[in-house]
Scaffold this motif. Structure first.
Motif, PDB file in Angstrom:
ATOM      1  N   GLY A  99     -12.740 -17.690  -9.095  1.00  0.00           N
ATOM      2  CA  GLY A  99     -13.035 -17.819 -10.529  1.00  0.00           C
ATOM      3  C   GLY A  99     -12.624 -16.544 -11.263  1.00  0.00           C
ATOM      4  O   GLY A  99     -12.859 -15.446 -10.787  1.00  0.00           O
ATOM      5  N   ILE A 100     -11.968 -16.747 -12.376  1.00  0.00           N
ATOM      6  CA  ILE A 100     -11.532 -15.591 -13.187  1.00  0.00           C
ATOM      7  C   ILE A 100     -12.192 -15.706 -14.572  1.00  0.00           C
ATOM      8  O   ILE A 100     -12.083 -16.750 -15.232  1.00  0.00           O
ATOM      9  N   LYS A 101     -12.854 -14.645 -14.936  1.00  0.00           N
ATOM     10  CA  LYS A 101     -13.499 -14.604 -16.251  1.00  0.00           C
ATOM     11  C   LYS A 101     -12.882 -13.428 -16.995  1.00  0.00           C
ATOM     12  O   LYS A 101     -12.922 -12.294 -16.520  1.00  0.00           O
ATOM     13  N   THR A 102     -12.277 -13.708 -18.163  1.00  0.00           N
ATOM     14  CA  THR A 102     -11.618 -12.638 -18.933  1.00  0.00           C
ATOM     15  C   THR A 102     -12.390 -12.400 -20.221  1.00  0.00           C
ATOM     16  O   THR A 102     -12.868 -13.337 -20.872  1.00  0.00           O
ATOM     17  N   HIS A 103     -12.488 -11.180 -20.537  1.00  0.00           N
ATOM     18  CA  HIS A 103     -13.049 -10.745 -21.832  1.00  0.00           C
ATOM     19  C   HIS A 103     -11.900 -10.087 -22.575  1.00  0.00           C
ATOM     20  O   HIS A 103     -11.333  -9.107 -22.115  1.00  0.00           O
ATOM     21  N   HIS A 104     -11.557 -10.637 -23.735  1.00  0.00           N
ATOM     22  CA  HIS A 104     -10.427 -10.108 -24.517  1.00  0.00           C
ATOM     23  C   HIS A 104     -10.794  -8.746 -25.112  1.00  0.00           C
ATOM     24  O   HIS A 104     -11.948  -8.491 -25.457  1.00  0.00           O
ATOM     25  N   ALA A 105      -9.766  -7.941 -25.243  1.00  0.00           N
ATOM     26  CA  ALA A 105      -9.975  -6.635 -25.883  1.00  0.00           C
ATOM     27  C   ALA A 105     -10.219  -6.866 -27.373  1.00  0.00           C
ATOM     28  O   ALA A 105      -9.663  -7.784 -27.985  1.00  0.00           O
TER      29      ALA A 105
END
Length: 183
Positions: free
Chosen positions: A16-22
């Protein structure tokens, strides 16, 4: 016949990949501006006007003379009458000396001395241009000095807020391998 079987069951691993945008926010505060306008300098100076009326000649024309003028005229008239008297007596003496020309000089001298003409003019009207009027107008000097506005500008730097982006990895399901023997 029953042959033994091997059953292999596998499950794949799931990531699972969870990204938080800059996040970048830029805020630009307004510049601080100060404007001051000094008042202009105004200087007005004036010299007074001058009116001069000289009516001495007009007063003399209507026989309202000063005592100094009357004394001067009387002295001038006396001198003139004295010179005319000397000339008249010299002329009469010349006429009496020429008595040999058979003329009557005594009667002609008496006739000359008895007839005298007098001139008369209206005495209460002054002559034209006898009142001198001199007028010097007022002089006004205006000095105007404008003042430049005083402008002060203080720019403000932009406010930058930066939150870096993140990527999180997680295992949603682990890989598994099941082996079964079935007869």
């Amino acid at each position: 016949m029953d042959i033994p079987q091997i059953r292999i069951e596998s499950t794949k691993a799931r990531l699972g990949i969870k990204t938080h945008h800059a996040q970048v926010t830029i805020e630009q505060p307004k510049a601080d501006v100060s404007i001051e306008q000094p008042r202009p300098k105004l200087n007005i100076s004036s010299s007074p006007s001058k009116l001069t009326i000289n009516q001495t000649k007009a007063r003399e024309d209507v026989d309202l003379k000063s005592i100094f003028k009357r004394t001067e005229e009387a002295a001038q008239r006396g001198k003139q009458d004295f010179l005319e008297g000397i000339a008249r007596r010299a002329s009469e003496g010349d006429q009496l000396m020429q008595i040999e020309h058979k003329r009557n000089p005594i009667s002609s001298i008496a006739k000359q001395n008895s007839t005298k003409e007098y001139q008369f003019n209206i005495g209460w009207i002054p002559s034209h241009g006898s009142v001198n009027i001199d007028y010097t107008p007022k002089k006004v000097t205006i000095q105007f000095d404008t003042q430049k506005p005083i402008i002060e500008v203080q720019p403000n730097k932009p406010i930058l807020t930066y939150a870096p982006g993140k990527v999180e990895y997680m295992m949603e399901s682990y890989p598994s391998l099941q082996i079964d023997f079935v007869k």
